[in-house]
Scaffold this active site. Structure first.
Site, PDB file in Angstrom:
ATOM      1  CE  LYS A 174      41.552  40.093  45.981  1.00  0.00           C
ATOM      2  NZ  LYS A 174      40.647  40.694  44.801  1.00  0.00           N
ATOM      3  NE  ARG A 211      43.066  47.134  46.292  1.00  0.00           N
ATOM      4  CZ  ARG A 211      42.695  46.630  47.665  1.00  0.00           C
ATOM      5  NH1 ARG A 211      42.868  44.995  47.468  1.00  0.00           N
ATOM      6  NH2 ARG A 211      42.336  46.915  48.674  1.00  0.00           N
TER       7      ARG A 211
END
Length: 284
Positions: free
Chosen positions: A228, A262
């Site tokens: 991210k 995740r």
């Protein structure tokens, strides 16, 4: 906690949720797994590397997404993949969607967990669908942007936080309340602090540093930081070079008590978790 046919120890373990995006425009791996053969091969690889849960997504939620994908198009992307995975592999399947009709169709196709990036706060029927079908759910923290009276976006405080950490906790508690009102049992609820969603770069760092503050809510936490922007902005690296930064957040997640992570890179994250757990479990 039971997800599908598997029991998960939410007190003493950390489990890996592997990501399978069947989208052409995902921020990290868009278009990479659109072919069914390639998608199934990737699932097989992730299972061999130690994946515990598979998360399938059919709509990109990258920054700037307008959340306008038609339900039918999303179902056409994810349902064949869900059915093929269910027929071939024995693994709990999560579906990354915030639409109740897509969730219901996914559950009918073999999904065990609904991963809702809006924490039941966007589609009023989502809680009912999850409860009626006995699925588990992951409720992520998210907020819409706020606007001033003249309709212009509030750029100084676009998400309207007054006390950031307390507001995140309150938002997650509100999602839990929606779940409980819908009839979702406590033991089927996971919470996600929503790194990368409705937060500035600095706020993403704060929520990572204070993950332990969310433990008071009393639910297992899932951490989703893989590749991210918070990693890219910190290390000044493109999305293809964010593995080490992701691993640092995974280790932090273990230390802060997260039960699920995740990730895109299963093998490396599994090894980092095992090493961290071994150190934490050492005595003498």
């Amino acid at each position: 906690m039971k997800i599908g046919g598997r029991e998960f120890d939410v007190k003493n373990q950390t489990y890996v949720m592997g990501i399978l995006n069947v989208t052409p425009d995902s921020f990290s791996d868009g278009g990479k797994w659109n072919s069914m053969d390639r998608a199934l091969k990737h699932v097989e690889e992730m299972l061999a590397e130690g994946m515990d849960i598979l998360d399938i997504g059919g709509e990109s939620t990258r920054p700037g997404t307008d959340y306008s994908m038609p339900e039918q198009e999303e179902m056409e992307r994810v349902l064949p993949c869900i059915e093929a995975v269910r027929a071939r592999f024995d693994v709990p399947i999560s579906l990354d969607t915030y639409k109740s009709r897509v969730a219901e169709a996914g559950i009918a196709a073999g999904v065990d967990l609904i991963n809702d990036i809006w924490g039941l706060r966007r589609d009023a029927d989502m809680g009912r669908v999850i409860a009626e079908h006995g699925a588990a759910c992951c409720l992520m923290h998210n907020r819409r942007t706020t606007v001033q009276k003249d309709g212009v976006e509030n750029t100084e405080n676009p998400f309207g936080y007054q006390n950031f950490l307390e507001d995140v906790k309150a938002d997650l508690a509100s999602s839990v309340e929606l779940a409980r009102q819908a009839g979702i049992p406590q033991e089927r609820i996971i919470l996600d602090p929503g790194v990368g969603f409705a937060k500035s770069y600095e706020q993403n760092l704060v929520i990572l540093n204070r993950l332990d503050a969310l433990q008071s809510l009393g639910y297992p936490l899932l951490l989703g930081t893989s590749r991210k922007s918070v990693v890219g902005l910190t290390l000044h690296l493109p999305v293809t070079q964010r593995l080490e930064g992701t691993l640092a957040t995974t280790v932090l997640g273990v230390l802060k008590g997260c039960i699920f992570v995740r990730v895109h890179d299963v093998k490396e994250n599994v090894r980092a978790i095992r090493m961290t757990r071994a150190i934490l479990g050492a005595e003498g």
